[in-house]
Motif scaffolding. Structure first.
Motif, mmCIF file in Angstrom:
data_model
loop_
_atom_site.group_PDB
_atom_site.id
_atom_site.type_symbol
_atom_site.label_atom_id
_atom_site.label_comp_id
_atom_site.label_asym_id
_atom_site.label_seq_id
_atom_site.Cartn_x
_atom_site.Cartn_y
_atom_site.Cartn_z
ATOM 1 N N PHE A 148 -9.530 -2.643 -28.210
ATOM 2 C CA PHE A 148 -9.480 -3.237 -29.245
ATOM 3 C C PHE A 148 -9.924 -4.709 -28.336
ATOM 4 C CE2 PHE A 148 -9.043 -5.874 -33.213
ATOM 5 C CZ PHE A 148 -9.600 -5.662 -33.697
ATOM 6 N N TYR A 149 -8.678 -4.832 -28.047
ATOM 7 C CA TYR A 149 -9.288 -6.550 -27.515
ATOM 8 C C TYR A 149 -9.255 -6.472 -26.826
ATOM 9 C CZ TYR A 149 -4.318 -7.621 -30.042
ATOM 10 O OH TYR A 149 -3.221 -8.357 -30.736
ATOM 11 N N THR A 150 -10.319 -5.400 -26.349
ATOM 12 C CA THR A 150 -10.667 -5.839 -25.236
ATOM 13 C C THR A 150 -12.524 -6.122 -25.311
ATOM 14 O OG1 THR A 150 -9.532 -4.147 -23.332
ATOM 15 C CG2 THR A 150 -11.461 -4.464 -22.686
ATOM 16 N N PHE A 151 -12.993 -5.436 -26.896
ATOM 17 C CA PHE A 151 -13.454 -5.627 -26.690
ATOM 18 C C PHE A 151 -14.018 -6.600 -28.355
ATOM 19 C CE2 PHE A 151 -13.726 -1.652 -25.606
ATOM 20 C CZ PHE A 151 -15.032 -1.718 -24.816
ATOM 21 N N SER A 152 -12.679 -7.305 -28.814
ATOM 22 C CA SER A 152 -12.991 -7.938 -29.988
ATOM 23 C C SER A 152 -13.077 -9.165 -29.504
ATOM 24 C CB SER A 152 -11.468 -7.826 -30.936
ATOM 25 O OG SER A 152 -10.466 -8.165 -29.910
ATOM 26 N N ILE A 153 -11.949 -9.324 -28.048
ATOM 27 C CA ILE A 153 -12.152 -11.082 -27.959
ATOM 28 C C ILE A 153 -12.961 -11.961 -27.448
ATOM 29 C CG2 ILE A 153 -10.433 -12.275 -26.047
ATOM 30 C CD1 ILE A 153 -7.890 -10.936 -26.470
ATOM 31 N N PRO A 154 -13.444 -10.855 -26.524
ATOM 32 C CA PRO A 154 -15.433 -12.053 -26.261
ATOM 33 C C PRO A 154 -16.200 -11.884 -27.605
ATOM 34 C CG PRO A 154 -14.463 -9.843 -24.695
ATOM 35 C CD PRO A 154 -13.611 -10.512 -25.818
ATOM 36 N N LEU A 155 -15.792 -11.130 -28.239
ATOM 37 C CA LEU A 155 -16.697 -10.774 -29.479
ATOM 38 C C LEU A 155 -16.490 -11.961 -30.287
ATOM 39 C CD1 LEU A 155 -18.910 -9.338 -30.904
ATOM 40 C CD2 LEU A 155 -17.513 -7.872 -32.047
ATOM 41 N N SER A 156 -15.127 -12.011 -30.214
ATOM 42 C CA SER A 156 -14.963 -13.141 -31.509
ATOM 43 C C SER A 156 -14.980 -14.501 -30.887
ATOM 44 C CB SER A 156 -12.986 -13.343 -31.779
ATOM 45 O OG SER A 156 -12.865 -11.822 -32.056
ATOM 46 N N PHE A 157 -15.196 -14.551 -29.297
ATOM 47 C CA PHE A 157 -15.219 -15.849 -29.292
ATOM 48 C C PHE A 157 -16.724 -16.584 -29.129
ATOM 49 C CE2 PHE A 157 -16.895 -18.128 -24.831
ATOM 50 C CZ PHE A 157 -16.269 -19.294 -24.661
ATOM 51 N N PHE A 158 -18.104 -15.266 -29.042
ATOM 52 C CA PHE A 158 -19.548 -15.206 -29.265
ATOM 53 C C PHE A 158 -19.560 -15.908 -30.730
ATOM 54 C CE2 PHE A 158 -23.306 -13.482 -30.672
ATOM 55 C CZ PHE A 158 -23.922 -13.974 -30.030
ATOM 56 N N TYR A 159 -18.670 -15.505 -31.530
ATOM 57 C CA TYR A 159 -18.565 -15.686 -33.477
ATOM 58 C C TYR A 159 -18.816 -17.242 -33.041
ATOM 59 C CZ TYR A 159 -19.798 -10.794 -34.901
ATOM 60 O OH TYR A 159 -20.656 -9.878 -34.614
ATOM 61 N N GLU A 162 -21.316 -19.376 -31.988
ATOM 62 C CA GLU A 162 -22.551 -19.222 -32.907
ATOM 63 C C GLU A 162 -22.060 -19.652 -33.839
ATOM 64 O OE1 GLU A 162 -25.687 -18.532 -32.061
ATOM 65 O OE2 GLU A 162 -24.980 -18.152 -29.804
ATOM 66 N N ASN A 163 -21.086 -20.294 -34.375
ATOM 67 C CA ASN A 163 -20.581 -20.961 -35.616
ATOM 68 C C ASN A 163 -20.957 -19.648 -36.454
ATOM 69 O OD1 ASN A 163 -19.896 -23.319 -34.213
ATOM 70 N ND2 ASN A 163 -22.580 -24.163 -34.281
ATOM 71 N N THR A 164 -20.934 -18.937 -36.379
ATOM 72 C CA THR A 164 -21.338 -17.388 -37.667
ATOM 73 C C THR A 164 -19.722 -17.320 -39.176
ATOM 74 O OG1 THR A 164 -22.575 -15.854 -35.781
ATOM 75 C CG2 THR A 164 -21.523 -14.425 -38.067
ATOM 76 N N PRO A 165 -20.624 -17.527 -39.986
ATOM 77 C CA PRO A 165 -19.553 -17.717 -41.427
ATOM 78 C C PRO A 165 -18.879 -16.946 -40.995
ATOM 79 C CG PRO A 165 -21.767 -17.505 -41.622
ATOM 80 C CD PRO A 165 -22.021 -17.341 -40.564
ATOM 81 N N PHE A 166 -17.799 -17.487 -42.227
ATOM 82 C CA PHE A 166 -16.355 -16.303 -42.241
ATOM 83 C C PHE A 166 -16.957 -14.760 -42.560
ATOM 84 C CE2 PHE A 166 -12.705 -15.175 -44.070
ATOM 85 C CZ PHE A 166 -11.621 -14.856 -43.489
ATOM 86 N N SER A 167 -17.835 -15.198 -43.293
ATOM 87 C CA SER A 167 -18.050 -14.014 -44.700
ATOM 88 C C SER A 167 -18.165 -12.735 -43.131
ATOM 89 C CB SER A 167 -19.331 -14.333 -45.128
ATOM 90 O OG SER A 167 -20.039 -15.066 -44.853
ATOM 91 N N GLU A 168 -19.394 -13.305 -42.531
ATOM 92 C CA GLU A 168 -19.828 -12.016 -41.466
ATOM 93 C C GLU A 168 -18.696 -11.433 -40.815
ATOM 94 O OE1 GLU A 168 -23.243 -13.307 -39.746
ATOM 95 O OE2 GLU A 168 -24.110 -13.783 -41.691
ATOM 96 N N THR A 169 -17.863 -12.030 -40.334
ATOM 97 C CA THR A 169 -16.465 -11.858 -39.614
ATOM 98 C C THR A 169 -15.517 -11.225 -40.316
ATOM 99 O OG1 THR A 169 -15.725 -14.268 -39.293
ATOM 100 C CG2 THR A 169 -17.358 -13.595 -37.944
ATOM 101 N N SER A 170 -15.186 -11.223 -40.953
ATOM 102 C CA SER A 170 -13.840 -11.064 -41.871
ATOM 103 C C SER A 170 -13.168 -9.828 -41.392
ATOM 104 C CB SER A 170 -14.345 -11.228 -43.092
ATOM 105 O OG SER A 170 -15.046 -10.009 -43.704
ATOM 106 N N THR A 171 -14.071 -8.433 -41.419
ATOM 107 C CA THR A 171 -13.504 -7.154 -40.535
ATOM 108 C C THR A 171 -12.831 -7.450 -39.312
ATOM 109 O OG1 THR A 171 -15.801 -6.502 -41.921
ATOM 110 C CG2 THR A 171 -14.302 -4.643 -40.312
ATOM 111 N N LEU A 172 -13.222 -8.510 -38.909
ATOM 112 C CA LEU A 172 -13.130 -8.115 -37.415
ATOM 113 C C LEU A 172 -11.437 -8.590 -37.579
ATOM 114 C CD1 LEU A 172 -13.481 -7.893 -34.597
ATOM 115 C CD2 LEU A 172 -14.638 -10.222 -34.206
#
Length: 210
Positions: A148-159, A162-172
């Motif tokens: 999970f960390y292997t995929f979530s850390i790069p994905l979180s950095f991408f968000y 991109e200044n993605t709103p919190f509502s779109e990343t709350s699950t992650l």
């Protein structure tokens, strides 16, 4: 010297032991019930205290593969000892053997003599033995957490980039907090309860006797 085939019983629990066992070749397992508590290899020994005292085996000794075992009879050992050592030295060695048999200064004595009674898991700790099913399941969950960390850390950095709103990343983020909490619990359990093989002897990572 005796030669044993895979899964042959060398010494049965409850059997009277009249000497010590020395592994000349191969690998041998020490079992308490169905749990392997120690693995012995070349030049490892078992039941040295039986060179001085009579004792009933509290563990089963089983050959893992083909092995050669040297049995040192107590009678012959005592005869050689009497011809080479003085009475005080013999008495000192005997007292040490008796202390080992009675589990006096258990941790230090077993580390010195390599006894298979280094650690016998009881209660909740038996579920954290390296060979237990619950321990294997826990290790699989740890592996999933690392994936999970292997995929979530790069994905979180991408968000973040991109200044993605919190509502779109709350699950992650929630999943991340859950996995973080799991690894915190894992550290606590490993330090206080998990059992590991150390020099082919099982014991806690945090040894209160050391």
């Amino acid at each position: 010297m005796n030669v044993y085939s895979p899964k042959d019983c060398i010494l049965q629990r409850g059997e009277r032991c009249n000497g010590a066992l020395l592994v000349s070749h191969g690998e041998v397992e020490i079992l308490k019930g169905n749990v392997v508590e120690r693995k012995m290899q070349r030049l490892d020994r078992f039941a040295e205290e039986c060179l001085f005292i009579d004792k009933v085996a509290s563990h089963t000794v089983r050959s893992k593969g083909f092995s050669e075992i040297v049995f040192v009879p107590r009678v012959d050992f005592q005869r050689i000892l009497a011809s080479q050592c003085d009475e005080d030295h013999i008495a000192q060695m005997k007292n040490t053997a008796i202390a080992l048999s009675q589990n006096v200064s258990k941790s230090k004595a077993n580390k010195l003599f390599g006894s298979a009674e280094e650690f016998t898991p009881t209660g909740i700790q038996r579920h954290f033995h390296p060979s237990s099913l619950s321990r294997k399941i826990w290790d699989c969950i740890v592996l999933l957490g690392l994936v999970f960390y292997t995929f979530s850390i790069p994905l979180s950095f991408f968000y973040v980039v991109e200044n993605t709103p919190f509502s779109e990343t709350s699950t992650l983020l929630i999943l991340g907090y859950v996995v973080d909490l799991f690894f915190l619990v894992d550290v606590i359990l490993q330090w206080n309860f998990f059992i590991f093989f150390r020099r082919r002897v099982v014991g806690l990572r945090h040894d209160p006797h050391s």
